[in-house]
Design a protein around this motif. Structure first.
Motif, short mmCIF file in Angstrom:
data_model
loop_
_atom_site.label_atom_id
_atom_site.label_comp_id
_atom_site.label_asym_id
_atom_site.label_seq_id
_atom_site.Cartn_x
_atom_site.Cartn_y
_atom_site.Cartn_z
N UNK A 194 66.91 62.12 48.71
CA UNK A 194 66.42 63.20 49.87
C UNK A 194 64.72 63.30 49.84
N UNK A 195 64.02 62.99 50.72
CA UNK A 195 62.61 63.17 50.76
C UNK A 195 62.20 64.75 50.53
N UNK A 196 61.28 65.04 49.94
CA UNK A 196 60.77 66.51 49.73
C UNK A 196 60.78 67.27 51.24
N UNK A 197 61.53 68.29 51.17
CA UNK A 197 61.57 69.00 52.63
C UNK A 197 60.62 69.88 52.93
N UNK A 198 59.37 69.07 53.15
CA UNK A 198 58.10 70.00 53.63
C UNK A 198 58.21 70.21 55.02
N UNK A 199 57.59 71.64 55.21
CA UNK A 199 57.71 72.07 56.72
C UNK A 199 56.55 71.81 57.39
N UNK A 200 55.42 71.81 56.67
CA UNK A 200 54.09 71.52 57.25
C UNK A 200 54.01 70.00 57.83
N UNK A 201 53.28 69.91 58.75
CA UNK A 201 53.16 68.67 59.49
C UNK A 201 52.25 67.75 58.62
N UNK A 202 51.31 68.52 58.06
CA UNK A 202 50.50 67.62 57.13
C UNK A 202 50.99 67.24 55.82
N UNK A 203 52.02 68.00 55.29
CA UNK A 203 52.67 67.68 53.91
C UNK A 203 53.66 66.50 54.49
N UNK A 204 54.23 66.55 55.62
CA UNK A 204 55.09 65.60 55.99
C UNK A 204 54.54 64.08 56.38
N UNK A 215 51.80 63.25 54.70
CA UNK A 215 51.17 62.54 53.38
C UNK A 215 52.20 61.88 52.76
N UNK A 216 53.54 62.83 52.83
CA UNK A 216 54.58 62.08 51.95
C UNK A 216 55.08 60.92 52.77
N UNK A 217 55.31 60.80 53.93
CA UNK A 217 55.50 59.37 54.58
C UNK A 217 54.47 58.48 54.13
N UNK A 218 53.15 58.64 54.11
CA UNK A 218 51.87 57.67 53.63
C UNK A 218 52.33 57.24 52.31
N UNK A 219 52.62 58.18 51.55
CA UNK A 219 52.92 57.75 49.95
C UNK A 219 54.07 56.89 49.91
N UNK A 220 55.18 57.07 50.90
CA UNK A 220 56.28 56.38 50.49
C UNK A 220 56.25 54.97 51.28
N UNK A 221 55.44 54.98 52.26
CA UNK A 221 55.13 53.62 53.12
C UNK A 221 53.89 52.87 52.78
N UNK A 222 53.16 53.30 51.84
CA UNK A 222 51.76 52.74 51.34
C UNK A 222 51.90 51.31 50.79
N UNK A 223 53.20 51.01 50.04
CA UNK A 223 53.25 49.70 49.78
C UNK A 223 54.50 49.07 50.43
N UNK A 224 54.66 49.41 51.44
CA UNK A 224 55.89 48.78 52.33
C UNK A 224 55.72 47.44 52.74
#
Length: 756
Positions: free
Chosen positions: A170-180, A182-191
C-alpha cells in the motif's frame, strides 16, 4: 414436479421510520485527562523537537511532508477523541488515516518544530488540551515500520521465477497533492517494461504477462473496487487505500521501500487453495433436471466433464487451464449446490437445489500455476458483470494461514467492493485448520461476505457441535466472522467422505439463492440479515457464528407460532429513527408479562477505510427493540448498549463497530423462572413495541469526497422475529389483524420445477 406451499410468509413493514434529531457532542473541559496533561505536554514538546532534527526525516519526506504515527492511550480510542485539533491544517498538519492504537498524521517537515513551540504556550484551546492529554506518543511511521519481521514476511510470499517474490503493498496515504506527486515520481523514476514469464518447460507462454516494473519491482495495482491497467501506478498512489503488486528480488528491496516511506503496508501474495481431499464418488442416481431454479456462481476449480452439464446455466472462459485447475474440488462443491440432499448421513437439509455458473479460477493445491490477485479479481468482476441474474457466488478456497489480528486482507477488501458494486451475496468458506491455527483464513475476512464454518451432526442428521477440522472466528480487529455454520462432513454409501468448510459454504449458498428468488425487493444485506436471523444460536459464538439457518423451516417463511418482519432503510447520521407501534402478538403476553422469544438482526452496509491499519469499519449502527413499560415509558428490551457506555466495554461486550448486529431475548413470567435459567422477565404496560436505530461515522478525514457524514445515506437491513412459547398457530394471523395495512407480504410465490 414438486411444489412446497407457503403457509405464513415473511412480512415487511410498510410505514417508514420516523426520524428524531439526536444530541451532538464535542470536546469539553471534562474530557481533559488532567492527571496526564502536563507530563504528556512536555513529552510531546520533546518528541516534536526530536522529529524535526531527525536525520531520517529527509529520506522519508515527500514534498516536505512526512507521515507521523500518533499513539492514543487505551481510554482515548473513541472517535470523539481523534486529535484533529492538535494536528490541524492551521499548523501544517492533518490526520489522514487510522492506525494501530491511533492515527497517522501528515505533517509538514518544517511544522514539526512549530508544533512543539505551540505547546509551550499557556493559552491552548480546550480541545487541543484534550488531545494533548490523550496522546501517548508520536513517531515517524517509516522508522516504526522498519521494526517489522522482514524475513518472516519474505518467507511467506509466492516465488514466481525462482527468486522473485510477490507482495501486495500500500503506497503511503498522503492527502496533499504535492506529496502524492512526489511519491508517484519516486516509484516511477526507474520504471522500465519487461516480460515476466512463468517458465515450466514448453508451458511458459501460457503464463506470459506484460508487467510494469521498477527495476526488479513489478507494480500492478489493485484499487479498492477493481484492478486497473494503464495509468496503474498513478491510480494506486492517488486512490488512497489502493494496493499494488510488488515483485521483489531481495529482502533489502522491501526494507528500502519501507525506509523511504513509499510503501506502508505489506501482504505476501499467497496461493488461493482448495481443501485437500482424496478421490471420491458422487451420488449414484442421475442428477436432477432443474428448470427455473436459481443460479449459484461457483468460483472454484471448474467442473469435471459429464454429470453437471445439464444443470450448468453458464460457464466463463477458464482463468486457470484445465491441467492446473482444481476440477475435482470444484465438482464436489457444485455437487452440494445441486444435490446436497442426495448425499449420505441422512442430513436434515431443506430441498433447495440450484443450477450452477462456473468460474474456473482456482488452481489445484499441487499446481504451479501462479495466483496473481489482480487477475483473479478482474476475472470475478467480469463474471459478475456478465451474469447479473446470478445473485449468489460461492468461494470455497482460502489463502494459507490465519487472517491478521488487525488488518483486513487486500483480497477480502477487493472482493467486498466487487460484491457491493453488483449487490451480490458472496458466500466464503472460513478455511481449514493448519497446525495450531484456528482463526479464519482470507478472504473470509470479507465484510460483505457470508462466511461459513463447519459443524458436526448427530446420528439423526441434526446439527451438533463445532467441526474440529474447520477454522473459526474471529476476524481482524475482532470482526464477527464466521456468520454461519453448517454441515462440513458429507459421506456416500460407498464410504467416500469429504470434510471441510469448502463443503459447508455451498449449503448456505443454495439457501441464499432461493431466498433471493422469493423476496419481492431483495438486496444482499437483507438476504444476509434473514439468514443470520434464522440462525439457531441465541448469540454469536466464535466457533459456530450465529449457528445454522434452521430456526425457520425456510428463511422466507414465518414458522407456526411466530412472525418474522423484514425491512430495508436508509439512515443518516445525526438522527434516531423509530419504527413505531409494532404490535406484540397476544399469544406472547401472560399476566401482563412478555413470554416467548424476540430476535432483532440488522446488517449495515458499512463505510470502510483501508488507508490505515485498524478501524476498518468507519460507520456503525446502534439499534434495539424497546417496549412500553407499566409506567408507559419506553425502555430497552434487547439491543445495543447505550451511547454513553465506555468505548472499551462497548467494543468488548457489544462488538460496537461490527456491521452485523444480532440480539436475542427469551422471556417468561417471573413466577415461572428458575434461578439462573438465563431467561428474562418483562412487565408490560401495553402491547406496543418499537425498533430504534442510529448510525455513526468515524475517521471521516480518511475518506475523500464532499459528502459529509450527516448527508450520507447508510443502508441497513432489519429482521425482527417474534415467537410465542408454545407454537400457537394463531400468532401470525392475530398479528396481521392488529397491524392492518401497516404490513404486507415480503415474498412472491415462486415455483421451481424439479424432476426427481
Amino acid at each position: 414436479m414438486a411444489r412446497r406451499p407457503i403457509l405464513n410468509p415473511l412480512l415487511t413493514l410498510v410505514t417508514p421510520p420516523q426520524p428524531k434529531p439526536a444530541p451532538g457532542g464535542g470536546k469539553g473541559a471534562k474530557d481533559i485527562r488532567e492527571q496526564h496533561y502536563e507530563r504528556r505536554r512536555k513529552h510531546l514538546i520533546k518528541s516534536f523537537s526530536k522529529l524535526a532534527a531527525s536525520a531520517k526525516l529527509k529520506r522519508c519526506a515527500k514534498a516536505d511532508r512526512v507521515l507521523v504515527r500518533v499513539i492514543m492511550d487505551d481510554k482515548s480510542l473513541a472517535p470523539s477523541y481523534a486529535p484533529g485539533d492538535l494536528f490541524s491544517p492551521e499548523y501544517g498538519a492533518e490526520l489522514v488515516a487510522p492506525w494501530r492504537h491511533g492515527y497517522l498524521a501528515e505533517v509538514s517537515a518544517v511544522a514539526l518544530a512549530r508544533l512543539g513551540r505551540r505547546l509551550t504556550g499557556d493559552r491552548l484551546p480546550i480541545a487541543t488540551k484534550v488531545d494533548v492529554s490523550r496522546v501517548k506518543a508520536v513517531s515517524l511511521l517509516a522508522t516504526d515500520l522498519m521494526e517489522m519481521d522482514f524475513e518472516e514476511l519474505w518467507a511467506r510470499a509466492t516465488v514466481v521465477d525462482g527468486r522473485t517474490r510477490l507482495f501486495l503493498g500500500s503506497p503511503a496515504p498522503f492527502r496533499s497533492e504535492a506529496g502524492r506527486e512526489e511519491l508517484f515520481a519516486e516509484l516511477s523514476r526507474e520504471m522500465v517494461y519487461e516480460r515476466l514469464r512463468y517458465e515450466d518447460g514448453d508451458r511458459g507462454g501460457d503464463y506470459a504477462d506484460d508487467t510494469e516494473t521498477i527495476g526488479t519491482e513489478q507494480l500492478v495495482p489493485i484499487t479498492p473496487a477493481f484492478p486497473v491497467t494503464g495509468e496503474a501506478l498513478r491510480a494506486a498512489v492517488s486512490q488512497r487505500g489502493a494496493f499494488v503488486t510488488v515483485a521483489c528480488s531481495s529482502v533489502e528491496i522491501l526494507q528500502r521501500l519501507v525506509a523511504s516511506g513509499a510503501i506502508v503496508k505489506w501482504d505476501p501474495v499467497q496461493p488461493l487453495v482448495p481443501t485437500r481431499a482424496s478421490q471420491i464418488s458422487l451420488p449414484d442416481q442421475d442428477p436432477p433436471t432443474l428448470r427455473d431454479a436459481p443460479i449459484v456462481g461457483v468460483i472454484d476449480g471448474g467442473l469435471l466433464p459429464g454429470r453437471y452439464e445439464g444443470v450448468t446455466a453458464w460457464a466463463e472462459q477458464p482463468l486457470v487451464p484445465d491441467r492446473d485447475a482444481a476440477r475435482d474440488h470444484g465438482t464436489r462443491v457444485a455437487s452440494l449446490v445441486v444435490e446436497a440432499e442426495r448425499w449420505g448421513n441422512s442430513l436434515q437439509l431443506p430441498a433447495t437445489p440450484c443450477r450452477i455458473g462456473v468460474v474456473q479460477a482456482v488452481a489445484a493445491a499441487d499446481a504451479r500455476f501462479p495466483f496473481v490477485p489482480n487477475r483473479f479479481l478482474q476475472h470475478v468482476a467480469s463474471a459478475m458483470a456478465r451474469h447479473r441474474d446470478t445473485r449468489v457466488w460461492n468461494v470455497s478456497a482460502n489463502l494459507p494461514g490465519a487472517c491478521d489480528d488487525v488488518d483486513v486482507s487486500p483480497l477480502a477488501h477487493a472482493l467486498a467492493q466487487i460484491a457491493r458494486e453488483f449487490d451480490n451475496t458472496i458466500v466464503i468458506s472460513a478455511g481449514n485448520r493448519d497446525g495450531d491455527e484456528c482463526r479464519i483464513s482470507p478472504p473470509a475476512d470479507c465484510e460483505a461476505g457470508i462466511v461459513v464454518t463447519g459443524r458436526l451432526h448427530d446420528h439423526r442428521g441434526w446439527v451438533a457441535g463445532a467441526c474440529p477440522e474447520c477454522r473459526t472466528g474471529l476476524g481482524p480487529d475482532n470482526m464477527l466472522k464466521p456468520e454461519l455454520s453448517w454441515y462440513s462432513n458429507h459421506a456416500l454409501p460407498d464410504g467416500s467422505v469429504i470434510v471441510g468448510t469448502s463443503y459447508a459454504a455451498p449449503l448456505v449458498s443454495r439457501l441464499a439463492a432461493h431466498t433471493w428468488l422469493h423476496l419481492k425487493e431483495p438486496n444482499s444485506d437483507l438476504v444476509k440479515a434473514i439468514l443470520v436471523g434464522a440462525g439457531d444460536l441465541g448469540s454469536f459464538q466464535h466457533e459456530l457464528g450465529f449457528g445454522s439457518p434452521i430456526a425457520h423451516a425456510l428463511p422466507w417463511e414465518s414458522p407456526p407460532g411466530s412472525v418474522v418482519l423484514a425491512r430495508k432503510a436508509q439512515l443518516k447520521a445525526g438522527s434516531y429513527y423509530y419504527w413505531r407501534d409494532i404490535m406484540l402478538p397476544a399469544t406472547m403476553v401472560d399476566r401482563s408479562h412478555l413470554v416467548g422469544r424476540l430476535r432483532l438482526t440488522a446488517v449495515l452496509a458499512p463505510e470502510v477505510t483501508l488507508t490505515g491499519s485498524g478501524n476498518y469499519f468507519a460507520s456503525r449502527l446502534q439499534t434495539g427493540l424497546q417496549f412500553e413499560n407499566h409506567r408507559h415509558d419506553w425502555s430497552r428490551l434487547i439491543g445495543s448498549l447505550p451511547v454513553e457506555t465506555a468505548e472499551g466495554l462497548a467494543r468488548a461486550e457489544d462488538a460496537k463497530w461490527q456491521p452485523t448486529r444480532c440480539y436475542e431475548g427469551r422471556f417468561v413470567h417471573p413466577d415461572d423462572r428458575s434461578r439462573k435459567d438465563g431467561l428474562m422477565s418483562c412487565r408490560l404496560g401495553g402491547r406496543r413495541l418499537r425498533v430504534y436505530a442510529r448510525t455513526f461515522e468515524r475517521d471521516v478525514f480518511a475518506r475523500d469526497g464532499l459528502v459529509t457524514a450527516r448527508d450520507r445515506d447508510h443502508d441497513v437491513a432489519f429482521v425482527l422475529t417474534m415467537e410465542d412459547a408454545n407454537g400457537d398457530p394463531s400468532t401470525f394471523d392475530s398479528f396481521v389483524q392488529a397491524m392492518g395495512n401497516r404490513v404486507q407480504s415480503a415474498i412472491i410465490d415462486q415455483e421451481v420445477s424439479i424432476d426427481a
